[in-house]
Enzyme design. Structure first.
Site, PDB file in Angstrom:
ATOM      1  N   SER A   1     -24.048 -15.256  14.733  1.00 46.84           N
ATOM      2  CA  SER A   1     -22.688 -15.528  14.251  1.00 46.84           C
ATOM      3  C   SER A   1     -22.606 -16.881  13.554  1.00 46.84           C
ATOM      4  CB  SER A   1     -21.703 -15.503  15.425  1.00 46.84           C
ATOM      5  OG  SER A   1     -21.761 -14.271  16.093  1.00 46.84           O
TER       6      SER A   1
HETATM    7  N1  SAH Z   1     -24.465 -13.977  19.311  1.00 42.21           N
HETATM    8  C1  SAH Z   1     -25.743 -13.431  18.996  1.00 42.21           C
HETATM    9  C2  SAH Z   1     -25.751 -12.302  18.002  1.00 42.21           C
HETATM   10  C3  SAH Z   1     -24.689 -11.298  18.084  1.00 42.21           C
HETATM   11  S1  SAH Z   1     -24.950  -9.870  17.111  1.00 42.21           S
HETATM   12  C4  SAH Z   1     -26.662 -14.521  18.483  1.00 42.21           C
HETATM   13  O1  SAH Z   1     -26.352 -15.695  18.642  1.00 42.21           O
HETATM   14  O2  SAH Z   1     -27.703 -14.191  17.944  1.00 42.21           O
HETATM   15  C5  SAH Z   1     -24.446  -8.695  18.317  1.00 42.21           C
HETATM   16  C6  SAH Z   1     -25.510  -8.305  19.277  1.00 42.21           C
HETATM   17  O3  SAH Z   1     -24.954  -7.352  20.171  1.00 42.21           O
HETATM   18  C7  SAH Z   1     -26.713  -7.648  18.649  1.00 42.21           C
HETATM   19  O4  SAH Z   1     -27.875  -8.313  19.061  1.00 42.21           O
HETATM   20  C8  SAH Z   1     -26.666  -6.207  19.189  1.00 42.21           C
HETATM   21  O5  SAH Z   1     -27.943  -5.647  19.370  1.00 42.21           O
HETATM   22  C9  SAH Z   1     -25.954  -6.415  20.504  1.00 42.21           C
HETATM   23  N2  SAH Z   1     -25.291  -5.257  21.086  1.00 42.21           N
HETATM   24  C10 SAH Z   1     -24.542  -4.301  20.474  1.00 42.21           C
HETATM   25  N3  SAH Z   1     -24.088  -3.402  21.363  1.00 42.21           N
HETATM   26  C11 SAH Z   1     -24.567  -3.783  22.587  1.00 42.21           C
HETATM   27  C12 SAH Z   1     -24.438  -3.257  23.907  1.00 42.21           C
HETATM   28  N4  SAH Z   1     -23.746  -2.151  24.182  1.00 42.21           N
HETATM   29  N5  SAH Z   1     -25.058  -3.910  24.910  1.00 42.21           N
HETATM   30  C13 SAH Z   1     -25.780  -5.037  24.679  1.00 42.21           C
HETATM   31  N6  SAH Z   1     -25.933  -5.578  23.451  1.00 42.21           N
HETATM   32  C14 SAH Z   1     -25.332  -4.958  22.415  1.00 42.21           C
END
Ligand code: SAH
Length: 220
Positions: A66
């Protein structure tokens, strides 16, 4: 975490001053913490020079780290105390986890993509963050063995707060996540009072990746 100077310390200080402080992030603790966490070590080496730019960056697998301002806004909204335990859904590369970990007792981070789970673990180890427990799986189910949490953060959007997350929140706790659909979302802060009642406050319009449900992680 190593506090020594690095070649990006200037870029990081500028990020804090211009992207965070100037836009209204007021928590000294959050500003100091994001001034310490080496964001460039969480992205691919080829993107390191872009790590302190004012936007999200790809971390592979269709996912993004993000924008710094969004990380700061979500973190500030949780109003963390040093004794708090935080549930984080979708830790991706682990950057948001490292920021949270600098402000609370322990972070319980869930990631559903095996390669990102491995990346978060490697990154957090490399920068010396030890108070993050990681779990591979569907974060919409929460982490029942460790619940309740004083704070919950999801970095992916959903039409409403998944029951598993709502149930993970302690009385007096706070939950922040993007709520909406692929057309756009609002970042919403839910506060659960001491009486258990939940109130809702919209913080800002935003754009995140979707929270995936009912996915069974598989390696390979
Ligand atoms: N804040 C993180 C990135 C967020 S992107 C950073 O600093 O890198 C959102 C993330 O949520 C992705 O890695 C995606 O794989 C994960 N995600 C999506 N659905 C999910 C779920 N049901 N359970 C766990 N992770 C999930």
């Amino acid at each position: 975490m190593s506090d020594g100077p690095d070649m990006y310390s200037k870029a990081r200080a500028l990020m804090v001053a211009e992207q965070l402080e100037r836009r209204g992030i007021a928590s000294k603790a959050v500003l100091e913490c994001m001034g310490r966490v080496p964001r460039h070590l969480f992205v691919d080496e080829s993107l390191a020079t872009h790590a302190y730019q004012d936007g999200p960056l790809s971390i592979g697998h269709g996912q993004t780290i993000s924008q710094p301002y969004m990380v700061a806004l979500m973190t500030e909204a949780l109003d963390l105390k040093p004794s708090d335990r935080v549930l984080e859904i979708g830790c991706g590369c682990g950057y948001q986890s490292a920021v949270l970990a600098g402000l609370c007792a322990r972070v319980y981070a869930v990631e559903r993509v095996p390669a990102l789970f491995d990346l978060a673990r490697a990154n957090l180890m490399r920068v010396g963050v030890r108070n993050v427990s990681l779990k591979l799986g569907d974060g919409t189910l929460g982490w029942p063995e460790e619940a309740p949490f004083e704070a919950v953060l999801a970095a992916a959007y959903s039409r409403s707060v998944p029951e598993g997350l709502r149930d993970s929140l302690a009385f007096g706790g706070r939950l922040v996540m993007p709520v909406g659909d692929s057309g756009g979302q609002l970042l919403v802060l839910y506060s659960r009072g001491a009486d258990g009642k939940v109130s809702r406050r919209t913080l800002v319009a935003c754009r995140f990746v979707p929270l995936m449900r009912d996915h069974r992680p598989s390696r390979g």
